[in-house]
Scaffold this active site. Sequence first.
Site: not given
Ligand code: NAD
Ligand code: DAU
Length: 333
Positions: A126, A149
């Site tokens: 992102e 974010y």
């Molecule tokens: P998540 O929200 O599920 O987990 C985040 C974790 O960080 C939680 O366990 C939370 O308790 C901990 N945390 C938050 N604030 C904190 C703080 N101040 N100190 C210590 N711990 C803290 O997120 P996720 O989806 O598992 O994402 C993990 C990492 O991967 C993030 O850095 C996110 O940006 C990155 N990421 C996520 C995605 C995705 O699709 N979810 C994709 C690419 C990168």
């Molecule tokens: O690309 C990596 C990112 O993917 C990570 O860095 C973020 O931590 C992770 O949250 C995710 O971000 P998105 O915004 O892409 O994910 P989300 O699941 O929130 O949404 C996926 C898509 O679906 C987005 O286009 C918004 C849409 N959406 C999401 C929700 C929660 C809906 O249409 N309805 C919904 O209720």
Amino acid sequence: MNILVTGGAGFIGSNFVKWLHESAPEVSITNWDALTYSGNLENIKELLKSPRHRFVKGDICDHNLAEELIAKTSMVINFAAESHVDRSIDGPQKFITTNIQGTFNLLESTRKINPKIRFVQVSTDEVYGSLGSTGKFTEETPLAPNSPYSSSKAAADLLVRSYHHTFGMDTITTRCSNNYGAYQFPEKLIPLMIFRAQKNESLPVYGDGKNIRDWIHVLDHSRGVWAAATKGKSGEVYNFGSDNEWENIKIVKELLKILNKPESLITYVKDRPGHDRRYAIDSSKAQTELGWKPEISFEKGLRETVNWYLANTEWLTSVTSGEYQKFFSKWYN
Ligand code: NAD
Ligand code: DAU
């Protein structure tokens, strides 16, 4: 080898630590997590008695704790973050504090205490912003984040870059596309839709539903982070993705098909402000330089993910607290 993992009780971090614990018996893990709304000890309960895993509850902004834990480690892998775009629109402050100030604290403490160790920053695609209908993000794509974010993650990436260039620290940055799989907090698209469809509740699709995300299984991402941590070249960025682009509406319909629920549950709602239109990742650098490739097909991974959520309703109930209800009630109730 002792590694310090932050955010290892969240979705990706917990999948990563469990996978690493099983795959690398030579590694001991210190897992530092604040247990915010998205972090849950349920996610790592299998590890809590292991002699190779130690859980420490705390905030990555805590200087003293950072210095104490970094002194005992040979690598830092920073997953900890505020991770949900909608929450960052609702209230950006926590994103600035954890994602920027927290990363800064980890970098600065590493520089002071243990400057030679490797520092791995888990970032996101992102940070590159939004694509039109063609092209993919490469590691050379300029950063153009659009939400609080993603801009907080981009700011952290720039700090990591500066600690490599200015202080010679051994850093790696990974940028992955959208993850799916078990233990994802049910505020993100896939688990939210499964959770609501199961209860025959409306499925809120933002805007026209045609925004595109590039989905990757969380275990493919976990293997990628470890490949970058152990084989990556200092100072480099590595993209991870699965060449698996889907319009949101098509994913929602696919989930309904797997769950055997009617499409009449779909409800188009007001669009997310500043909603990025399309993400697509070019991961050829990771494939060539790290020997990594995604291994889990979306068809298989998505079915297994749905089955996991259906079999783990107690987990869903335990993580969906009052705060969850409050956060979502403004749109859907
Ligand atoms: P998540 O929200 O599920 O987990 C985040 C974790 O960080 C939680 O366990 C939370 O308790 C901990 N945390 C938050 N604030 C904190 C703080 N101040 N100190 C210590 N711990 C803290 O997120 P996720 O989806 O598992 O994402 C993990 C990492 O991967 C993030 O850095 C996110 O940006 C990155 N990421 C996520 C995605 C995705 O699709 N979810 C994709 C690419 C990168
Ligand atoms: O690309 C990596 C990112 O993917 C990570 O860095 C973020 O931590 C992770 O949250 C995710 O971000 P998105 O915004 O892409 O994910 P989300 O699941 O929130 O949404 C996926 C898509 O679906 C987005 O286009 C918004 C849409 N959406 C999401 C929700 C929660 C809906 O249409 N309805 C919904 O209720």
